[in-house]
Enzyme design. Structure first.
Site, PDB file in Angstrom:
ATOM      1  N   ASP A   1      -0.117   5.719   0.764  1.00  0.00           N
ATOM      2  CA  ASP A   1      -0.405   6.520   1.264  1.00  0.00           C
ATOM      3  C   ASP A   1      -0.173   5.569   3.079  1.00  0.00           C
ATOM      4  O   ASP A   1      -1.162   4.512   3.421  1.00  0.00           O
ATOM      5  CB  ASP A   1      -2.044   7.019   1.805  1.00  0.00           C
ATOM      6  CG  ASP A   1      -1.752   7.310  -0.025  1.00  0.00           C
ATOM      7  OD1 ASP A   1      -0.604   8.288  -0.563  1.00  0.00           O
ATOM      8  OD2 ASP A   1      -3.235   6.779  -0.495  1.00  0.00           O
TER       9      ASP A   1
ATOM     10  N   ASP B   1       0.899  -1.178   0.150  1.00  0.00           N
ATOM     11  CA  ASP B   1       0.068   0.009  -0.163  1.00  0.00           C
ATOM     12  C   ASP B   1       0.759   0.943   0.166  1.00  0.00           C
ATOM     13  O   ASP B   1       1.999   1.332   0.194  1.00  0.00           O
ATOM     14  CB  ASP B   1      -1.035   0.187   1.044  1.00  0.00           C
ATOM     15  CG  ASP B   1      -2.192   1.308   1.162  1.00  0.00           C
ATOM     16  OD1 ASP B   1      -2.766   1.164   0.238  1.00  0.00           O
ATOM     17  OD2 ASP B   1      -2.377   1.657   2.821  1.00  0.00           O
TER      18      ASP B   1
ATOM     19  N   ASP C   1      -1.470  -0.100   6.414  1.00  0.00           N
ATOM     20  CA  ASP C   1      -1.544   0.624   7.504  1.00  0.00           C
ATOM     21  C   ASP C   1      -2.807   0.476   7.468  1.00  0.00           C
ATOM     22  O   ASP C   1      -3.012   1.055   8.668  1.00  0.00           O
ATOM     23  CB  ASP C   1      -1.326   2.003   7.592  1.00  0.00           C
ATOM     24  CG  ASP C   1      -2.366   2.583   6.107  1.00  0.00           C
ATOM     25  OD1 ASP C   1      -2.916   3.476   6.649  1.00  0.00           O
ATOM     26  OD2 ASP C   1      -2.356   2.309   5.103  1.00  0.00           O
TER      27      ASP C   1
END
Length: 226
Positions: free
Chosen positions: A10, A8, A187
């Site tokens: 961001d 991922d 996250d």
């Protein structure tokens, strides 16, 4: 290549949200109604963090400003965005994580729910050639055509990340099962569906929901940014 490493973007490889920051950057440039767009940008960002984002409603708002400008102009603004916002945020810890997988010969790919216009240059800055992102439709389907405000294909969001990963691997004649190990670093609670599909899920700088889920399922947790 016997291992796959999915990342991922961001708050995983960069300690900020590129989509949210691009919205703020458009406000700075005066490309949108500052007050209204700021309210929308913050509301949708909160929905994403809370796991209740309507991705299509968000994209209708976020992509509309791109339709008003030629691609060359947008690219000039994006280079400014990279220089002012993203490049200073790229951390050596993230570069080292990616480089470690590449040194072992792993197939690496960024998979993000942010659109490809915003994230393509960021993935390249991180040294990753492969990108799965929300693809944007253009007028007449031309590679450099003006953006229409619509998306092309399924958005790489929540369960859509599974579908898009499978589609991408199929173009290479592979499935997840073909890899000795498959890693996914994220996250976000929104990425639990894909995290559950790989052999080695890594909750990276996780939000509270993902942290609890990772602990309950014995997943590795990585605090990449301290």
């Amino acid at each position: 290549m016997t291992r796959l490493a999915l990342f991922d973007l961001d708050h995983t490889l960069i300690p900020t949200d590129s989509d949210h920051e691009w919205g703020r950057f458009m406000i700075k440039l005066g490309l949108v109604d500052a007050a209204q767009f700021a309210r929308d940008n913050e509301r949708f960002y909160a929905d994403y963090q809370n796991g209740c984002l309507d991705i299509h409603a968000y994209l209708r708002v976020a992509l509309a400003p791109l339709t008003r400008h030629a691609r060359d102009t947008l690219d000039d603004w994006h280079r400014q965005f990279m220089a002012e916002v993203i490049t200073p945020a790229i951390r050596p810890e993230a570069l080292a994580l990616v480089a470690g997988h590449q040194a072992r010969g792993d197939l690496c790919c960024v998979i993000t729910a942010t659109n490809a216009f915003v994230t393509g240059p960021i993935a390249r800055a991180l040294g990753i050639d492969n990108l799965i992102a929300i693809d944007l439709a253009t007028e007449g389907g031309a590679p450099r055509g003006r953006f229409t405000g619509e998306i092309a294909g399924e958005p790489s969001f929540r369960e859509g990340k599974i579908t898009r990963t499978q589609q991408w691997l199929a173009t290479r004649g592979k499935t997840l099962a073909d890899f000795e190990q498959s890693f996914f670093y994220s996250d976000s609670r929104n990425d639990i569906p894909l995290l559950e599909k790989v052999s080695d899920p890594v909750a990276t700088n996780p939000d509270d929901t993902l942290r609890a889920h990772a602990k309950a399922h014995g997943w590795r947790t990585l605090e990449l940014f301290h």
